[in-house]
Design a protein around this motif. Structure first.
Motif, PDB file in Angstrom:
ATOM      1  N   ARG A  23       1.023  -1.197   0.092  1.00  0.00           N
ATOM      2  CA  ARG A  23      -0.005  -0.006  -0.091  1.00  0.00           C
ATOM      3  C   ARG A  23       0.682   1.155  -0.050  1.00  0.00           C
ATOM      4  NH1 ARG A  23      -4.144  -1.053   4.898  1.00  0.00           N
ATOM      5  NH2 ARG A  23      -4.754   0.908   4.276  1.00  0.00           N
ATOM      6  N   LYS A  24       0.428   2.257  -0.654  1.00  0.00           N
ATOM      7  CA  LYS A  24       1.132   3.497  -0.831  1.00  0.00           C
ATOM      8  C   LYS A  24       1.671   3.986   0.729  1.00  0.00           C
ATOM      9  CE  LYS A  24       1.289   7.908  -2.988  1.00  0.00           C
ATOM     10  NZ  LYS A  24       0.964   8.801  -3.995  1.00  0.00           N
ATOM     11  N   LYS A  25       0.899   3.870   1.755  1.00  0.00           N
ATOM     12  CA  LYS A  25       1.344   4.453   3.138  1.00  0.00           C
ATOM     13  C   LYS A  25       2.519   3.675   3.625  1.00  0.00           C
ATOM     14  CE  LYS A  25      -1.722   2.010   6.477  1.00  0.00           C
ATOM     15  NZ  LYS A  25      -2.704   2.420   7.269  1.00  0.00           N
ATOM     16  N   TRP A  26       2.896   2.192   3.000  1.00  0.00           N
ATOM     17  CA  TRP A  26       3.834   1.515   3.554  1.00  0.00           C
ATOM     18  C   TRP A  26       5.254   1.831   2.656  1.00  0.00           C
ATOM     19  CZ3 TRP A  26       0.239  -3.093   3.506  1.00  0.00           C
ATOM     20  CH2 TRP A  26      -0.559  -3.138   4.996  1.00  0.00           C
ATOM     21  N   ALA A  27       5.000   2.828   1.508  1.00  0.00           N
ATOM     22  CA  ALA A  27       5.955   2.921   0.720  1.00  0.00           C
ATOM     23  C   ALA A  27       7.506   3.304   1.177  1.00  0.00           C
ATOM     24  CB  ALA A  27       5.769   3.860  -0.298  1.00  0.00           C
ATOM     25  N   GLU A  31      10.134  -3.007   3.871  1.00  0.00           N
ATOM     26  CA  GLU A  31      10.774  -3.950   4.178  1.00  0.00           C
ATOM     27  C   GLU A  31      10.509  -4.315   5.766  1.00  0.00           C
ATOM     28  OE1 GLU A  31      12.755  -5.810   2.443  1.00  0.00           O
ATOM     29  OE2 GLU A  31      12.117  -4.446   0.614  1.00  0.00           O
ATOM     30  N   ALA A  32      10.057  -3.276   6.705  1.00  0.00           N
ATOM     31  CA  ALA A  32       9.850  -3.652   7.902  1.00  0.00           C
ATOM     32  C   ALA A  32       8.450  -3.833   8.336  1.00  0.00           C
ATOM     33  CB  ALA A  32      10.200  -2.140   8.731  1.00  0.00           C
ATOM     34  N   VAL A  33       7.404  -3.582   7.334  1.00  0.00           N
ATOM     35  CA  VAL A  33       6.099  -3.896   7.450  1.00  0.00           C
ATOM     36  C   VAL A  33       5.892  -5.737   7.644  1.00  0.00           C
ATOM     37  CG1 VAL A  33       3.734  -3.933   6.482  1.00  0.00           C
ATOM     38  CG2 VAL A  33       5.116  -2.193   6.158  1.00  0.00           C
ATOM     39  N   LYS A  34       5.240  -6.026   8.972  1.00  0.00           N
ATOM     40  CA  LYS A  34       5.175  -7.530   9.096  1.00  0.00           C
ATOM     41  C   LYS A  34       3.635  -7.765   9.170  1.00  0.00           C
ATOM     42  CE  LYS A  34       7.433  -8.867  12.530  1.00  0.00           C
ATOM     43  NZ  LYS A  34       8.262  -8.910  13.783  1.00  0.00           N
ATOM     44  N   TYR A  35       2.799  -6.994   9.741  1.00  0.00           N
ATOM     45  CA  TYR A  35       1.291  -7.156   9.880  1.00  0.00           C
ATOM     46  C   TYR A  35       0.323  -6.394   8.815  1.00  0.00           C
ATOM     47  CZ  TYR A  35       3.523  -8.182  14.055  1.00  0.00           C
ATOM     48  OH  TYR A  35       4.301  -9.013  15.086  1.00  0.00           O
ATOM     49  N   CYS A  36      -0.776  -7.057   8.426  1.00  0.00           N
ATOM     50  CA  CYS A  36      -1.638  -6.590   7.640  1.00  0.00           C
ATOM     51  C   CYS A  36      -2.506  -5.257   7.989  1.00  0.00           C
ATOM     52  CB  CYS A  36      -2.386  -7.598   6.849  1.00  0.00           C
ATOM     53  SG  CYS A  36      -3.699  -8.557   8.188  1.00  0.00           S
TER      54      CYS A  36
END
Length: 51
Positions: A23-27, A31-36
């Motif tokens: 998602r754009k907010k995770w741009a 790499e650090a995003v682990k949860y939906c």
């Protein structure tokens, strides 16, 4: 004619073990995003379900 999104990278959630797309907010920190979701982040990491 509807606009189709290009293929977005996916990961598996560390909590619910379901796939989720970029998602754009995770741009900045994909790499650090682990949860939906915030709910899954609140629960934390869980072991994968047994087959």
């Amino acid at each position: 004619m509807p606009h189709k999104k290009p293929h977005l990278p996916e990961k598996i959630c560390a909590s619910c073990h379901r796939p989720f797309a970029w998602r754009k907010k995770w741009a900045r920190d994909w790499e650090a995003v682990k949860y939906c979701s915030d709910r899954c982040r609140g629960v934390g990491e869980r072991a994968a379900p047994s087959p």
